[in-house]
Scaffold this motif. Sequence first.
Motif, PDB file in Angstrom:
ATOM      1  N   LYS A 272       0.758  -1.303  -0.033  1.00 39.37           N
ATOM      2  CA  LYS A 272       0.123   0.173  -0.141  1.00 39.37           C
ATOM      3  C   LYS A 272       0.846   1.304  -0.092  1.00 39.37           C
ATOM      4  O   LYS A 272       0.146   2.511   0.000  1.00 39.37           O
ATOM      5  CB  LYS A 272      -0.882  -0.032   1.200  1.00 39.37           C
ATOM      6  N   GLU A 273       2.051   1.198   0.189  1.00 33.15           N
ATOM      7  CA  GLU A 273       3.021   2.473   0.471  1.00 33.15           C
ATOM      8  C   GLU A 273       3.626   2.936  -1.071  1.00 33.15           C
ATOM      9  O   GLU A 273       3.887   2.084  -1.950  1.00 33.15           O
ATOM     10  CB  GLU A 273       4.000   1.898   1.048  1.00 33.15           C
ATOM     11  N   PRO A 274       3.154   4.207  -1.149  1.00 32.59           N
ATOM     12  CA  PRO A 274       3.489   4.689  -2.603  1.00 32.59           C
ATOM     13  C   PRO A 274       5.133   4.730  -2.879  1.00 32.59           C
ATOM     14  O   PRO A 274       5.487   4.581  -4.022  1.00 32.59           O
ATOM     15  CB  PRO A 274       3.020   6.052  -2.494  1.00 32.59           C
ATOM     16  N   LEU A 275       5.791   4.999  -1.852  1.00 31.02           N
ATOM     17  CA  LEU A 275       7.470   4.720  -2.198  1.00 31.02           C
ATOM     18  C   LEU A 275       7.913   3.494  -2.273  1.00 31.02           C
ATOM     19  O   LEU A 275       8.990   3.375  -2.684  1.00 31.02           O
ATOM     20  CB  LEU A 275       7.853   5.462  -0.834  1.00 31.02           C
ATOM     21  N   VAL A 276       7.095   2.437  -2.299  1.00 29.89           N
ATOM     22  CA  VAL A 276       7.473   1.131  -2.459  1.00 29.89           C
ATOM     23  C   VAL A 276       6.987   0.567  -3.793  1.00 29.89           C
ATOM     24  O   VAL A 276       5.851   0.539  -4.177  1.00 29.89           O
ATOM     25  CB  VAL A 276       6.932   0.097  -1.442  1.00 29.89           C
ATOM     26  N   LYS A 277       7.926   0.455  -4.745  1.00 29.51           N
ATOM     27  CA  LYS A 277       7.763   0.035  -6.185  1.00 29.51           C
ATOM     28  C   LYS A 277       7.321  -1.292  -6.405  1.00 29.51           C
ATOM     29  O   LYS A 277       6.524  -1.297  -7.124  1.00 29.51           O
ATOM     30  CB  LYS A 277       9.233   0.315  -7.077  1.00 29.51           C
ATOM     31  N   GLU A 278       7.797  -2.311  -5.770  1.00 31.87           N
ATOM     32  CA  GLU A 278       7.576  -3.682  -5.975  1.00 31.87           C
ATOM     33  C   GLU A 278       8.026  -4.363  -4.567  1.00 31.87           C
ATOM     34  O   GLU A 278       8.728  -4.231  -4.108  1.00 31.87           O
ATOM     35  CB  GLU A 278       8.593  -4.060  -7.093  1.00 31.87           C
ATOM     36  N   VAL A 279       6.798  -5.292  -4.524  1.00 33.02           N
ATOM     37  CA  VAL A 279       7.137  -6.427  -3.265  1.00 33.02           C
ATOM     38  C   VAL A 279       7.152  -7.545  -3.820  1.00 33.02           C
ATOM     39  O   VAL A 279       6.436  -8.064  -4.458  1.00 33.02           O
ATOM     40  CB  VAL A 279       5.803  -6.030  -2.241  1.00 33.02           C
ATOM     41  N   PHE A 280       8.253  -8.450  -3.106  1.00 32.45           N
ATOM     42  CA  PHE A 280       8.537  -9.757  -3.631  1.00 32.45           C
ATOM     43  C   PHE A 280       8.156 -10.629  -2.354  1.00 32.45           C
ATOM     44  O   PHE A 280       9.132 -10.636  -1.484  1.00 32.45           O
ATOM     45  CB  PHE A 280       9.971 -10.165  -4.175  1.00 32.45           C
ATOM     46  N   TYR A 281       6.834 -11.077  -2.495  1.00 30.77           N
ATOM     47  CA  TYR A 281       6.804 -11.974  -1.321  1.00 30.77           C
ATOM     48  C   TYR A 281       5.859 -13.212  -1.838  1.00 30.77           C
ATOM     49  O   TYR A 281       4.676 -12.912  -2.443  1.00 30.77           O
ATOM     50  CB  TYR A 281       5.901 -11.373  -0.348  1.00 30.77           C
TER      51      TYR A 281
END
Length: 380
Positions: A272-281
Amino acid sequence: MSTTTNQTTWQEATKLAQIGNRSDKQHGAVSTPIYLSATYAHPGLGQSTGFDYSRTANPTRQVVETALAQLENGRFGFATSSGMSAVQLVFELFPAGSKFLASRDLYGGSYRYFDALTQAGRFQFAYFDSIDDLKQQLSQETAAVFLETPTNPLMNEIDISQAAAAAKAYGALLIVDNTFLTPILQKPLALGADIVVHSATKFLGGHNDLLAGAVITDSDELGEKLAAALNTTGAVLSSFDSWLLIRGLKTLKLRMTQQEKNAKKLAAALRKEPLVKEVFYPEKGSMISFKLAKAEQVSVFLASLNLFTFAESLGGVESLITYPSTQTHADIPEELRISYGLTADLLRLSIGIEDAADLIDDIRQALWKTSEGDKNTRIR
Ligand SMILES: *Cc1c(COP(=O)(O)O)cnc(C)c1O
């Protein structure tokens, strides 16, 4: 080396909590005694108590080796001095000139070791990016396939059953580094792998206070060869560290359950964070990688964290954050790293057993400070 004989019907959590209990027949110690003795008296000529010299076998180490074997559905377990010595032990099995295929995204230390073996002219390694790529590269010359799933740090998943079937078709062994998911979440031997290795420094030990490795197999032939190789090369786990590993293993299921629960919440919050471009989980385990909007933000973000510790390693009760580019994966050439997605904006989290709300708060406030820092730079 240890061979398991008394498989019980107990559930995993029960087996784990009971490790070592009833192992002391003499005094009934509930906590496994630490046998520091390097050597053991022979009752007579040609007689042995089962223990002669601690490099070959040690009573404390045997307890943890039996537990490791049972946990991974194998019959032969070996406890080594580190995860890297576990990997090294496995490669002792192969003659000079052997050819291997390894997953492209790999723990940096394993890559460094494979590169050193190649440079020394002992073995040849080629790397694959997917199951299809693996199938294409396999040949009659392949001695073994070495893989991590999910991979470190990009969390690519490879189907172990498919990889095992593909390797078997060419007479190659399948070796799986199961450090990230542990046997609580994934049992490679049950899926067709021949050998499992672990950095027991991570989840199996679980407390960031121990370096250890594990090798497990269900094959008599491989078990005998590994025992002979370990006795010859000698990178065994000390009896004190074996005891620490026993203590860690007792809570493995509890820890994994809590860590995974926390990680699911963290991954959802990160997305949900705008500063986070991509999450790998991969929605399992407690390792999460993510990319910040810009690589230049990494330094401020790391400095703004209060709860996460900026440190190498993973799997412990304390949450850690790692910067693979300069830490765990620094030994992989930069150009190569970037080519498969291990870029300078990537950070890796190891989620511990803390309260998830505190972990999420820490990430949020650090991201907020990072975006404020960006604004200030722009104004200047
Ligand atoms: C840490 C790690 C290793 C190496 O283990 P050490 O205990 O540090 O020697 C190997 N594989 C993976 C996936 C790891 O995370």
